[in-house]
Scaffold this motif. Structure first.
Motif, mmCIF file in Angstrom:
data_model
loop_
_atom_site.group_PDB
_atom_site.id
_atom_site.type_symbol
_atom_site.label_atom_id
_atom_site.label_comp_id
_atom_site.label_asym_id
_atom_site.label_seq_id
_atom_site.Cartn_x
_atom_site.Cartn_y
_atom_site.Cartn_z
ATOM 1 N N LEU A 1 40.254 17.874 18.754
ATOM 2 C CA LEU A 1 40.695 18.748 17.681
ATOM 3 C C LEU A 1 41.899 19.543 18.170
ATOM 4 C CD1 LEU A 1 39.894 19.542 14.805
ATOM 5 C CD2 LEU A 1 38.636 21.435 15.789
ATOM 6 N N CYS A 2 43.017 19.418 17.475
ATOM 7 C CA CYS A 2 44.234 20.128 17.840
ATOM 8 C C CYS A 2 44.037 21.625 17.578
ATOM 9 C CB CYS A 2 45.428 19.607 17.036
ATOM 10 S SG CYS A 2 46.967 20.508 17.347
ATOM 11 N N GLY A 3 44.395 22.435 18.560
ATOM 12 C CA GLY A 3 44.257 23.884 18.434
ATOM 13 C C GLY A 3 45.305 24.513 17.535
ATOM 14 N N ILE A 4 46.281 23.742 17.096
ATOM 15 C CA ILE A 4 47.336 24.258 16.226
ATOM 16 C C ILE A 4 47.094 23.848 14.775
ATOM 17 C CG2 ILE A 4 49.828 24.295 15.751
ATOM 18 C CD1 ILE A 4 49.025 25.665 18.418
ATOM 19 N N ASP B 1 46.378 11.690 20.538
ATOM 20 C CA ASP B 1 47.455 11.889 21.500
ATOM 21 C C ASP B 1 47.912 13.330 21.518
ATOM 22 O OD1 ASP B 1 47.599 9.173 22.249
ATOM 23 O OD2 ASP B 1 48.779 8.721 20.457
ATOM 24 N N GLY B 2 48.140 13.847 22.727
ATOM 25 C CA GLY B 2 48.623 15.206 22.850
ATOM 26 C C GLY B 2 48.544 15.687 24.288
ATOM 27 N N ILE B 3 48.688 16.981 24.445
ATOM 28 C CA ILE B 3 48.656 17.596 25.770
ATOM 29 C C ILE B 3 47.652 18.741 25.780
ATOM 30 C CG2 ILE B 3 51.071 17.033 26.262
ATOM 31 C CD1 ILE B 3 51.717 20.022 25.644
ATOM 32 N N TYR B 4 47.278 19.153 26.971
ATOM 33 C CA TYR B 4 46.472 20.351 27.140
ATOM 34 C C TYR B 4 47.345 21.441 27.720
ATOM 35 C CZ TYR B 4 41.922 18.382 26.092
ATOM 36 O OH TYR B 4 40.850 17.837 25.450
ATOM 37 N N LEU B 5 47.304 22.598 27.115
ATOM 38 C CA LEU B 5 47.937 23.790 27.654
ATOM 39 C C LEU B 5 46.779 24.696 28.026
ATOM 40 C CD1 LEU B 5 50.596 25.193 28.198
ATOM 41 C CD2 LEU B 5 50.518 26.113 25.886
#
Length: 63
Positions: free
Chosen positions: A9-12, A19-23
């Motif tokens: 689940l995208c935090g934005i 696909d994505g990144i972890y901050l």
């Protein structure tokens, strides 16, 4: 959808994406990452991104 693909689940945008990144602990999908980078600070969306990203520093933030 392939059962072997992991979605997060995208935090934005709060949508499941693969696909994505972890901050730190916050997952950000590729689309939101590109939008954040391209957004002008005078744009309305900029303040929304800032608010969501501030959640990373909150001690109550969990995944």
């Amino acid at each position: 959808m392939d059962k072997n693909q992991i979605t997060r689940l995208c935090g934005i945008c709060d949508k499941p994406k693969k696909d994505g990144i972890y901050l730190y602990q916050l997952f950000i999908c590729t689309e939101c990452e590109m939008d954040i980078v391209a957004t002008d600070p005078r744009d309305e969306a900029y303040s929304t991104y800032v608010k969501k990203l501030k959640a990373i520093n909150q001690s109550t933030f969990t995944m």
